[in-house]
Structure formats: C-alpha cells, structure tokens
Design a protein around this motif. Structure first.
Motif, PDB file in Angstrom:
ATOM      1  N   ILE A   1      -8.922  10.487  12.248  1.00 65.61           N
ATOM      2  CA  ILE A   1      -7.952   9.599  12.902  1.00 65.61           C
ATOM      3  C   ILE A   1      -7.748   8.332  12.071  1.00 65.61           C
ATOM      4  N   TYR A   2      -8.845   7.771  11.574  1.00 63.94           N
ATOM      5  CA  TYR A   2      -8.764   6.533  10.797  1.00 63.94           C
ATOM      6  C   TYR A   2      -7.972   6.736   9.509  1.00 63.94           C
ATOM      7  N   PHE A   3      -8.258   7.808   8.781  1.00 65.62           N
ATOM      8  CA  PHE A   3      -7.546   8.046   7.527  1.00 65.62           C
ATOM      9  C   PHE A   3      -6.061   8.319   7.766  1.00 65.62           C
ATOM     10  N   ALA A   4      -5.745   9.085   8.808  1.00 65.34           N
ATOM     11  CA  ALA A   4      -4.338   9.347   9.122  1.00 65.34           C
ATOM     12  C   ALA A   4      -3.619   8.052   9.478  1.00 65.34           C
ATOM     13  N   ALA A   5      -4.287   7.177  10.234  1.00 69.22           N
ATOM     14  CA  ALA A   5      -3.662   5.924  10.670  1.00 69.22           C
ATOM     15  C   ALA A   5      -3.524   4.935   9.517  1.00 69.22           C
ATOM     16  N   ILE A   6      -4.595   4.756   8.747  1.00 67.16           N
ATOM     17  CA  ILE A   6      -4.585   3.712   7.719  1.00 67.16           C
ATOM     18  C   ILE A   6      -3.650   4.050   6.570  1.00 67.16           C
ATOM     19  N   TYR A   7      -3.573   5.324   6.195  1.00 75.03           N
ATOM     20  CA  TYR A   7      -2.690   5.682   5.085  1.00 75.03           C
ATOM     21  C   TYR A   7      -1.237   5.814   5.529  1.00 75.03           C
ATOM     22  N   THR A   8      -1.015   5.872   6.825  1.00 76.98           N
ATOM     23  CA  THR A   8       0.354   5.739   7.332  1.00 76.98           C
ATOM     24  C   THR A   8       0.811   4.290   7.200  1.00 76.98           C
ATOM     25  N   ARG A   9      -0.077   3.359   7.537  1.00 77.21           N
ATOM     26  CA  ARG A   9       0.262   1.936   7.454  1.00 77.21           C
ATOM     27  C   ARG A   9       0.391   1.463   6.010  1.00 77.21           C
ATOM     28  N   LYS A  10      -0.317   2.090   5.097  1.00 73.73           N
ATOM     29  CA  LYS A  10      -0.334   1.650   3.703  1.00 73.73           C
ATOM     30  C   LYS A  10       0.764   2.291   2.855  1.00 73.73           C
ATOM     31  N   GLN A  11       1.716   2.947   3.458  1.00 74.32           N
ATOM     32  CA  GLN A  11       2.771   3.597   2.694  1.00 74.32           C
ATOM     33  C   GLN A  11       3.562   2.649   1.780  1.00 74.32           C
ATOM     34  N   PRO A  12       3.830   1.396   2.189  1.00 80.17           N
ATOM     35  CA  PRO A  12       4.604   0.513   1.287  1.00 80.17           C
ATOM     36  C   PRO A  12       3.907   0.246  -0.044  1.00 80.17           C
ATOM     37  N   TYR A  13       2.567   0.347  -0.109  1.00 80.83           N
ATOM     38  CA  TYR A  13       1.854   0.120  -1.368  1.00 80.83           C
ATOM     39  C   TYR A  13       0.835   1.226  -1.627  1.00 80.83           C
ATOM     40  N   ILE A  14       1.216   2.455  -1.281  1.00 81.57           N
ATOM     41  CA  ILE A  14       0.327   3.591  -1.449  1.00 81.57           C
ATOM     42  C   ILE A  14       0.064   3.904  -2.921  1.00 81.57           C
ATOM     43  N   HIS A  15       0.964   3.469  -3.819  1.00 80.15           N
ATOM     44  CA  HIS A  15       0.785   3.733  -5.249  1.00 80.15           C
ATOM     45  C   HIS A  15      -0.075   2.673  -5.939  1.00 80.15           C
ATOM     46  N   GLN A  16      -0.508   1.652  -5.177  1.00 79.87           N
ATOM     47  CA  GLN A  16      -1.390   0.633  -5.739  1.00 79.87           C
ATOM     48  C   GLN A  16      -2.837   0.976  -5.365  1.00 79.87           C
TER      49      GLN A  16
ATOM     50  N   PHE B   1      -5.984  -0.346  -5.792  1.00 80.52           N
ATOM     51  CA  PHE B   1      -6.931  -1.281  -5.198  1.00 80.52           C
ATOM     52  C   PHE B   1      -6.465  -1.827  -3.854  1.00 80.52           C
ATOM     53  N   LYS B   2      -5.185  -1.829  -3.606  1.00 79.29           N
ATOM     54  CA  LYS B   2      -4.673  -2.338  -2.337  1.00 79.29           C
ATOM     55  C   LYS B   2      -4.346  -1.222  -1.359  1.00 79.29           C
ATOM     56  N   GLY B   3      -3.780  -0.145  -1.857  1.00 75.61           N
ATOM     57  CA  GLY B   3      -3.305   0.902  -0.960  1.00 75.61           C
ATOM     58  C   GLY B   3      -4.241   2.080  -0.791  1.00 75.61           C
ATOM     59  N   VAL B   4      -5.161   2.294  -1.738  1.00 75.61           N
ATOM     60  CA  VAL B   4      -5.985   3.503  -1.711  1.00 75.61           C
ATOM     61  C   VAL B   4      -7.462   3.206  -1.474  1.00 75.61           C
ATOM     62  N   LEU B   5      -8.014   2.243  -2.181  1.00 74.77           N
ATOM     63  CA  LEU B   5      -9.463   2.048  -2.234  1.00 74.77           C
ATOM     64  C   LEU B   5     -10.118   1.574  -0.936  1.00 74.77           C
ATOM     65  N   PRO B   6      -9.583   0.563  -0.212  1.00 72.03           N
ATOM     66  CA  PRO B   6     -10.325   0.000   0.928  1.00 72.03           C
ATOM     67  C   PRO B   6     -10.819   1.027   1.956  1.00 72.03           C
ATOM     68  N   PRO B   7      -9.992   1.977   2.423  1.00 77.53           N
ATOM     69  CA  PRO B   7     -10.509   2.967   3.385  1.00 77.53           C
ATOM     70  C   PRO B   7     -11.603   3.846   2.799  1.00 77.53           C
ATOM     71  N   LEU B   8     -11.566   4.044   1.465  1.00 75.65           N
ATOM     72  CA  LEU B   8     -12.577   4.884   0.837  1.00 75.65           C
ATOM     73  C   LEU B   8     -13.954   4.239   0.890  1.00 75.65           C
ATOM     74  N   LEU B   9     -14.016   2.920   0.947  1.00 74.20           N
ATOM     75  CA  LEU B   9     -15.297   2.231   1.077  1.00 74.20           C
ATOM     76  C   LEU B   9     -15.920   2.512   2.442  1.00 74.20           C
TER      77      LEU B   9
ATOM     78  N   LEU C   1      -6.320   3.056  18.193  1.00 72.52           N
ATOM     79  CA  LEU C   1      -7.760   3.061  18.446  1.00 72.52           C
ATOM     80  C   LEU C   1      -8.590   3.316  17.196  1.00 72.52           C
ATOM     81  N   ALA C   2      -7.924   3.630  16.071  1.00 76.90           N
ATOM     82  CA  ALA C   2      -8.640   4.047  14.865  1.00 76.90           C
ATOM     83  C   ALA C   2      -9.734   3.065  14.424  1.00 76.90           C
ATOM     84  N   PRO C   3      -9.466   1.748  14.320  1.00 74.44           N
ATOM     85  CA  PRO C   3     -10.529   0.812  13.891  1.00 74.44           C
ATOM     86  C   PRO C   3     -11.718   0.793  14.838  1.00 74.44           C
ATOM     87  N   ILE C   4     -11.458   0.873  16.139  1.00 78.00           N
ATOM     88  CA  ILE C   4     -12.542   0.865  17.135  1.00 78.00           C
ATOM     89  C   ILE C   4     -13.389   2.127  17.008  1.00 78.00           C
ATOM     90  N   LEU C   5     -12.726   3.267  16.796  1.00 76.13           N
ATOM     91  CA  LEU C   5     -13.444   4.536  16.667  1.00 76.13           C
ATOM     92  C   LEU C   5     -14.363   4.533  15.452  1.00 76.13           C
TER      93      LEU C   5
END
Length: 384
Positions: free
Chosen positions: A124-139, A141-149, A74-78
């Motif tokens: 909820i959104y940050f917990a969900a999105i950074y769980t999904r981004k674990q494969p490229y969490i060290h990148q 612009f791809k793994g960190v920046l988008p949720p921060l916007l 539900l994170a994106p909807i919330l």
C-alpha cells in the motif's frame, strides 16, 4: 456496498474460492495422520483451517466493500505501525520465540505475525508514495530513493527474526510496483542489481542459510539431515504418476514428509492427485495472475494500478517460492503455498489482499474493458 460488489470481477472471486476450498480439502488429507497422533483428532488441522477460512472470508468481504482509495491516505500510518510491531517482536515478554525464530507477538492467547502485516503495509505504501512522486519520478534522490530507505529498514528487521523468505517477498512485490511506476531504466537496473546482490550476500552470510542452499543443490549429500525433507518430497512427486494414488492415500504424510500440511503440501497433492492435480492448481494460479494483471491494466487511476500489481505479484511470487522449494528448483524458505497451505495468519492476510483486489476490479469503467489502459501516471509515458 452490495451494489459495488455486483460490478466486481466475479470470475476472480470464483478462482479465489476454488483455491481456498481445494486447500481446505488438501489440509485435511495431508494432516489427518499427524492430527490423530499429536492431538487425538484426525480433523484437528482441518477445523482450525476452516475457522481461518471463515474469518478470512469475512475480512475478504469487508475489504471488497471498502473503497481501495482510502488506503492511500492510511499508507504512512500503516508503515509506522508495521515498524513498531516489528520492533516489539524483539522485546522479551512480548515477542514469541519458536524454533529459534522470533517472528510473533503474543498477547494472552492471541499470537500475531507482524511480518504478514508488513507485506500488506509495504504494498500500500509503495503504491501510494510512487503515485504521489510522479512529477519527479525520474529524479533518483528525490523521487525514487526515500521510500526505499523505509523498505530497507523493514527488510532488515524482518531478516533479524530471521525470515529471509518473507523479506524477499516484500522486496519482490515492491520491485514489481517500481517496475510499473515509470522509473528510468538505469535506475531500475541499479536497484535490481543492488537487491540481487544483497539477497545473495545474506543467503550466503549465515551458516544455516548456506546449508539450505547446499542441500537444495544436492540433497542426497545429506540425506538424513538438511536434504531429508526435499528427498521425501521427491518420493511423493515421483510416486503420484498422472492420476495419483487417490485422495487420502498419501504414504509420505505418514511421518515421512515433515510439514506435509504446510510448506510441502504440494508434494502431497502430487502424490495423491498426480500430475493432473498439479496442473489444476497451476491453472488456478495462472488464472488468478491473468485476472489480477487485467485488473491492473484496466484500472483508471495509477494508485489502483500499482496496488493491483503489488497484490497480484506478491501472491504469485509466494507461490513460485513454495513450488520451487517443493520441487528442488529453489532453496527451502518456509514460505507457505497461498490459499492452500495450513496457516491462519497468512491465509487471512492473503484474503484481505484479494478483497482489496476485488474492490479495485469493481471501479473499472465499462469502456475500459478493451484492454488498452496504460500505466501512464501523469506523464503517460510508461505502458503496462
């Protein structure tokens, strides 16, 4: 659902109930004078707070019985819903203005504060999105920046209300999640410096915020203006001694200390119950923090870990901001003391978060109680 509740951390539930019960007693004690003067009923604020606690506990039970993993989907909807509500605040006829702030939405008799919902949605959104981004969490612009916007947009909308206190709480809670999500140290350092600089700039950029900063550093320079509230808080704290004047015997609540039942309720606690009462409250908060951190450490999946961290540290940051303002260590931000200050929407949202935390604690396998769980993600490089 009831079977799941039997597996939850009962000590955590007990601490939450103690804080709510203690807060109800202190709201009555701190507000009886102003309730009688303004509404002809010394128990006016007590009755409203009691109703909020009953409704909040119903929400708490529902959240405690709802599997926390459902929130991941539900994170994106919330987040989208939160952004929509924040925009509605600024529409005439829908947004409600109080004390030169537009923080509420009014629909008939119902008044909602969207920023309270946003605090939950962003955790909820940050917990969900950074769980999904674990494969490229060290990148970055791809793994960190988008949720921060997204966080930046929510932060700016909340700031325009204006509500720097709530906006700062969202930054702090999301920052705690980032700290545990496995980011590179240089990315964390960059984000920390950016957030600190932004909050510093915003604190000094508006004249009314600058006046608060100046008054908190030396309130006696403007004893009858911006420094008045903090000075009255000092009087309350200094007159309590170790055991206090006794429950209900506060002098400051008699039209001397503004917002005695809300932002500055801890000053009344200090005056009536003394240092002993303050230590009891601090002990309850410290116990809540330990139980929340232990839940995060022992939860088997990363989403549950990050969600527990966000919930625990948002509530603790809120307590720190309130206690710091009351004691003159931090500027006054208007942030209520969790579970204890008068205020329905804040209390109910906090109890919802606590219900989610309790639900997470019910999914900890028995073998995880050795305390060796790690914030591993998929790469298992970062430990709590």
């Amino acid at each position: 659902m009831l079977g799941h509740l039997k597996k939850t951390n009962l000590l955590l539930i007990f601490v939450i109930l103690l804080l709510c019960g203690f807060g109800l007693v202190m709201v009555y004690s701190a507000s009886d004078v102003i309730g009688a003067q303004k509404f002809g009923d010394s128990a006016y604020f007590f009755h409203k707070q009691r109703t909020s606690i009953v409704l909040g506990l119903c929400i708490f039970v529902i959240a405690a019985c709802t599997p926390y993993k459902k929130y991941e989907r539900l994170a994106p909807i919330l987040v989208a819903g939160s952004l929509f509500l924040l925009v509605l605040v600024f529409i005439p006829g829908i947004g409600v203005e109080r004390n030169f702030s537009r923080r509420w939405i009014g629909v008939g008799p119902l008044v909602v504060q969207p920023s309270e919902l946003c605090k939950i949605a962003m955790i909820i959104y940050f917990a969900a999105i950074y769980t999904r981004k674990q494969p490229y969490i060290h990148q970055f612009f791809k793994g960190v920046l988008p949720p921060l916007l997204i966080l930046g947009a929510v932060f700016l909308l909340t700031l325009l209300e204006p509500d720097l206190g709530t906006a700062s709480l969202m930054l702090a809670a999301c920052g705690a999640i980032l700290l545990c999500a496995g980011l590179k140290k240089r990315h964390l350092l960059l984000l920390g410096l950016t957030a600190f600089s932004a909050v510093g700039y915003l604190a000094f950029s508006a004249s009314y915020r600058l006046k608060r900063l100046v008054s908190f550093t030396n309130p006696f320079n403007d004893a009858n203006g911006d420094g008045y509230q903090l000075i009255q808080s000092y009087y309350a704290i200094s007159s309590g001694g170790f055991f206090g004047k006794g429950l209900g015997n506060s002098v400051e609540k008699m039209n001397y200390l503004p917002e005695a039942q809300t932002d500055f309720i801890m000053a009344v606690i200090s005056e009536e119950l003394g240092i002993l009462g303050v230590l009891i409250v601090l002990g309850l908060y410290f116990s809540f923090m330990l139980l929340g951190v232990r839940t995060a450490v022992r939860t088997p999946d990363l989403f549950g870990k990050l969600l527990a961290v966000g919930i625990t540290f948002q509530l603790m940051f809120q307590a720190v901001l309130n206690l710091g303002a009351m004691s003159g260590l931090l500027p006054v931000t208007g942030v209520p003391l969790p579970f204890i200050s008068y205020g329905g929407s804040s209390l109910m949202m906090n109890l919802f978060l606590c219900g989610v935390l309790v639900n997470i604690s019910g999914f900890i396998p028995k073998h995880q109680f050795n305390g060796k769980a790690a914030f591993a993600g998929r790469h298992k490089k970062e430990t709590f």
